[in-house]
Each structure stands twice: as structure tokens, then as C-alpha cells.
Design an enzyme around this catalytic site. Structure first.
Site, PDB file in Angstrom:
ATOM      1  N   SER A 101     -68.239  50.479 -24.859  1.00  0.00           N
ATOM      2  CA  SER A 101     -68.090  51.903 -24.582  1.00  0.00           C
ATOM      3  C   SER A 101     -68.814  52.781 -25.602  1.00  0.00           C
ATOM      4  O   SER A 101     -70.033  52.737 -25.716  1.00  0.00           O
ATOM      5  CB  SER A 101     -66.596  52.244 -24.493  1.00  0.00           C
ATOM      6  OG  SER A 101     -66.384  53.536 -24.015  1.00  0.00           O
ATOM      7  N   ASP A 242     -70.870  58.506 -22.278  1.00  0.00           N
ATOM      8  CA  ASP A 242     -70.763  57.522 -23.346  1.00  0.00           C
ATOM      9  C   ASP A 242     -71.526  56.260 -22.929  1.00  0.00           C
ATOM     10  O   ASP A 242     -72.176  56.230 -21.880  1.00  0.00           O
ATOM     11  CB  ASP A 242     -69.305  57.228 -23.681  1.00  0.00           C
ATOM     12  CG  ASP A 242     -68.540  56.573 -22.535  1.00  0.00           C
ATOM     13  OD1 ASP A 242     -68.978  56.723 -21.381  1.00  0.00           O
ATOM     14  OD2 ASP A 242     -67.522  55.925 -22.793  1.00  0.00           O
ATOM     15  N   ASP A 244     -70.935  53.301 -21.690  1.00  0.00           N
ATOM     16  CA  ASP A 244     -70.748  52.642 -20.399  1.00  0.00           C
ATOM     17  C   ASP A 244     -70.474  53.641 -19.275  1.00  0.00           C
ATOM     18  O   ASP A 244     -70.175  53.246 -18.148  1.00  0.00           O
ATOM     19  CB  ASP A 244     -69.641  51.594 -20.468  1.00  0.00           C
ATOM     20  CG  ASP A 244     -68.257  52.196 -20.702  1.00  0.00           C
ATOM     21  OD1 ASP A 244     -68.174  53.315 -21.229  1.00  0.00           O
ATOM     22  OD2 ASP A 244     -67.257  51.524 -20.374  1.00  0.00           O
ATOM     23  N   ASP A 246     -68.112  55.699 -18.458  1.00  0.00           N
ATOM     24  CA  ASP A 246     -66.838  55.888 -17.763  1.00  0.00           C
ATOM     25  C   ASP A 246     -66.229  57.239 -18.105  1.00  0.00           C
ATOM     26  O   ASP A 246     -65.133  57.560 -17.643  1.00  0.00           O
ATOM     27  CB  ASP A 246     -65.855  54.749 -18.047  1.00  0.00           C
ATOM     28  CG  ASP A 246     -65.456  54.620 -19.505  1.00  0.00           C
ATOM     29  OD1 ASP A 246     -66.040  55.317 -20.350  1.00  0.00           O
ATOM     30  OD2 ASP A 246     -64.564  53.803 -19.810  1.00  0.00           O
TER      31      ASP A 246
END
Length: 449
Positions: A101, A242, A244, A246
């Protein structure tokens, strides 16, 4: 006591336990073994972010999954919510994402979704964790380091992009200037294919991942970067993801950062006007500002607070049948659209909301009075229960007594890093900082690094 799984999967420095090859292989074997109790040949979708270590971790966990009888499909570099969506759509048995992340490139992680697209419940993670430790006692395949992940199937990424486009089929950004920071992460390629087709003037930044520049002075961890670029370019809106993707944060035309609290307020009012806000209810977390609660209340909307972590927001949403929830950090859950936080989806829905309203971002949030808030992170060597540390308990009680209902004190451990977080809100900024520093120092004295 959980030893591997945090609030968002397993996360560590790549190459070090539990992200060393033996443990990664055991994770794959344990997951496949768990899935085989329900499916003779489990089908698992694999995806990853752009970190230097992601290909090797993908290869080793694939080897573990296959050795235990699972079939592995590979979406390649793709966002975390992309894997969740595709696992659910194709009725697969699980989705696995290799990502840490917002962490620096040296770290990596393993996130697991069920075939329904939701993150695994704590009880399931605990069962898998126990199986991982059992499997670690078994010998490793001699050729483990020569294993490769399955070939990447580009069709998965295209399919996810089509899903995103279809959420806002009439969105037209003609006449708008938008800055989009992709954090040199999983959103870089998808955003480059998705947003320019919507019209307008799109400025994509940090879209050249090299394995080591993910989240480096960019992305949702540094929203001031996109805010500055938005203002300097005279753009209408800034968006930042960010590593990843999400979660997403925003910047208005004046260069002011808008976090998840602002997004939840806009979306809640929009959904309420369309009779889509179930129970006139929003689920936030203990970190959301008191100003959000007050602004929602003025629109007749209740707000509940879940523990930090989008999986815990989801659990409370499901318990109370809420349709909207999220975190100040930018994880936004709209359950009729997605099973997990999705930064690209959030960005498209905010763009659509702004287009339909005909108003700029700052106008839609003009009545959001944000209480002064400070967050102090303290690196710790262990995560001893805070309520068992007398000096910390005393400093927290003193702060709460002094604030006397005109502020909030939240002290907790990070679920993904070796950190204690001290958050204080108060009308008096001076008192807020004094108490935050005092609590942080009490933590440093007892368990600080």
C-alpha cells in the site's frame, strides 16, 4: 494473538520474515489448503503493485498455491480493488494482492480476498495463520527460487477498466483541468488509459514506476504535492492515489487538501438527495474529525465510528445495513459499487458528482468546519496493551479531563507498522499539541525505539 496478519494483510520488509521465501511459500500452501475444504481445485487470482520485490513474491506464493492443488491466474500489475472486483466477477475462490500500500518500496505485503470480493474475516485469517506455522515445519521444494508466476493475462486489467468506465458512463470532463498523481504505483497504467479518454485536460504525474519510487515524495502519503501542482497549474481539481490505489485524496482549486472526511460528506449528501443513503447513515472511524459528524448532523445524517481499518468499517456497515462508509485516509466504501475501498472508483464518482452539481469542490464543502487535529506517530519496539502502561494511561486521562468534552483523544497501534499513533482534536490548538506531545513522550519512555 495475531502474529502475521495486521489490519490489512501481512506486511514486512521484503526478504525478511514473514516475507522471506519459506514463509511466503507456506502462506500459499496454507491458503490453498484452506480453500480446498470447500473447493477441490481452488482458483486464485494474483495481482501486484510496482515494487521491486513484487515479481519474486508473486512467483513464490504461486508455487505454494500450486503445490497444494490450486490453479493460479495472474492479472499482473493491478490495483488491490481491481483484484477484489475480478475475483468476485469470475466467481473465483480467492484473490491475492502483493502490495504494501502506502509503505516505502523496501516493504511489501500480501492481502487476501475471498471469492466474494471481501477481505477475509479475522477468524479466517487466524485459521490460515495457524496453518502457515504448521507448514513452515515442512521441507521446501529444491527449485523454489527458480519458480515463476503464471503469465500475465492483460484481459483482466482491461475488464476492470471497463467496469470503472461503466460506473460513470456519461462523465465528460470537457473544459476541466485535472491533475492526477499515481504515486508510481499500481494506478499508473490504468489511470493513463482511463482518464484521458474522458475529455478535458488531464495532467498525469508520477506514472513512471521503477520498482523503487513507489510512494516516494508523491501519492496519498504526500497530498501536499498534488495540492501544490493543482494550484500552480490553475487546475480545477487534484487527485492522488496510494501505492495500490485502494484510496484517494483530493485537492481543490485553491490548493487545499480534501481528505476522506470531505469525500464522505459530499457523497452522503448526494446519495441522500437521490434516496440512496440507507438509513441516512454513514460509518466512519475513530480518526474522523468531529467537524464531519457535525456537518452530517446538520443534514439529518447519523455517523457511527468503527475501529480504524476499512475491513472494520465494512463490518459495521454490514451490521447496520449502511450504504456508505470510509476513513479519513481516503478509503471510501460504496457497497452498491464495490466490496472494498477503491481509489479510482472514488475519483470517478467525485468527478461525476462535481459535474452534476456544477459547483467546485470548495463550495460543496464550505460548511465543513474542521476541528484542529494533530497526529503524532511513535515508533515502538513492541505492542504492549496501552491500558497496561501506567504512564500512558495517566497522560491520556489527564488530556481527557482537561478537554472536558471539547475534544477527542485516540491512542492506538498501527495495524500495518510498528507505530503507536496519538490523535487529539480540540478547539485549542495549543492544548491539543501539549497533550499529544505528553502522551507520545510517555509511550517513548516505555516502549519507544
Amino acid at each position: 494473538m495475531r502474529k502475521l496478519f495486521g489490519t490489512d494483510g501481512i506486511r514486512a520488509v521484503a526478504g525478511e520474515a514473514p516475507l522471506d521465501s519459506p514463509t511466503i511459500f507456506a502462506i500459499g500452501v496454507a491458503l490453498a489448503s484452506s480453500l480446498k475444504t470447500l473447493h477441490p481445485v481452488p482458483r486464485v487470482l494474483l495481482g501486484a503493485d510496482t515494487r521491486e520485490s513484487s515479481p519474486s513474491i508473486s512467483a513464490v506464493i504461486s508455487a505454494g498455491l500450486r503445490s497444494a492443488g490450486a490453479e493460479v491466474l495472474n492479472a499482473g500489475v493491478i490495483t488491490t480493488p481491481g483484484v477484489a472486483y475480478l475475483a468476485r466477477k469470475h466467481q473465483l475462490d480467492a484473490g491475492v494482492v502483493i502490495s504494501a500500500s502506502h509503505n516505502p518500496w523496501q516493504d511489501n505485503g500480501i492481502k487476501v480476498f475471498g471469492g466474494d470480493g471481501y477481505k477475509l474475516p479475522d477468524s479466517t485469517e487466524m485459521e490460515i495463520e495457524a496453518e502457515i506455522f504448521r507448514r513452515l515445519k515442512e521441507p521446501l521444494p529444491p527449485d523454489l527460487e527458480q519458480q515463476n508466476a503464471p503469465p500475465v493475462e492483460k484481459a483482466f486489467r482491461v475488464e476492470y477498466e471497463d467496469f470503472l468506465r461503466n460506473v460513470v458512463p456519461r462523465l465528460d470532463l470537457a473544459g476541466k483541468k485535472i491533475v492526477i498523481d499515481c504515486a508510481n504505483g499500481a494506478a499508473a497504467l490504468i489511470a493513463s488509459e482511463l482518464f484521458p479518454a474522458l475529455g478535458g485536460e488531464i495532467h498525469l504525474t508520477h506514472v513512471a514506476p521503477n520498482g523503487r519510487n513507489i510512494n516516494e515524495n508523491c501519492g496519498a502519503l504526500h497530498p501536499e504535492v498534488v495540492a501544490r501542482e493543482t494550484k500552480d497549474l490553475g487546475a480545477d481539481l487534484g487527485i492522488t492515489f496510494d501505492g495500490d490505489a485502494d484510496r484517494a485524496l483530493f485537492a481543490d482549486a485553491h490548493g487545499r487538501v480534501v481528505n476522506g472526511d470531505g469525500v464522505m460528506l459530499m457523497m452522503a449528501r448526494d446519495m441522500q438527495a437521490k434516496a440512496e443513503l440507507a438509513g441516512d447513515l454513514v460509518v466512519a472511524t475513530t480518526m474522523s474529525n468531529m467537524g464531519l459528524e457535525a456537518a452530517l448532523r446538520s443534514s439529518g445524517i447519523r455517523m457511527l465510528r468503527a475501529p480504524v481499518g476499512d475491513k472494520y468499517v465494512l463490518e459495521m456497515m454490514q451490521k447496520h445495513q449502511a450504504s456508505l462508509g470510509g476513513e479519513q485516509s481516503g478509503h471510501i466504501l460504496v457497497l452498491r459499487r464495490s466490496t472494498t475501498g477503491d481509489g479510482l472508483l472514488t475519483a470517478l464518482m467525485v468527478l461525476d458528482l462535481l459535474a452534476r452539481s456544477g459547483k467546485p469542490l470548495h463550495e460543496l464543502l464550505s460548511d465543513l468546519r474542521v476541528f484542529p487535529q494533530v497526529i503524532v506517530n511513535v515508533r515502538v519496539r513492541e505492542k504492549r496493551p496501552l491500558d497496561q502502561i501506567p504512564g500512558v494511561v495517566e497522560s491520556i486521562q489527564k488530556a481527557e479531563t482537561d478537554l472536558d468534552g471539547n475534544g477527542r483523544v485516540v491512542v492506538r497501534y498501527s495495524g500495518t507498522e510498528a507505530l503507536a499513533r496519538v490523535m487529539i482534536e480540540a478547539e485549542s490548538e495549543q492544548r491539543m499539541r501539549e497533550h499529544a506531545d505528553r502522551i507520545a513522550q510517555a509511550i517513548r519512555v516505555e516502549i519507544g525505539v
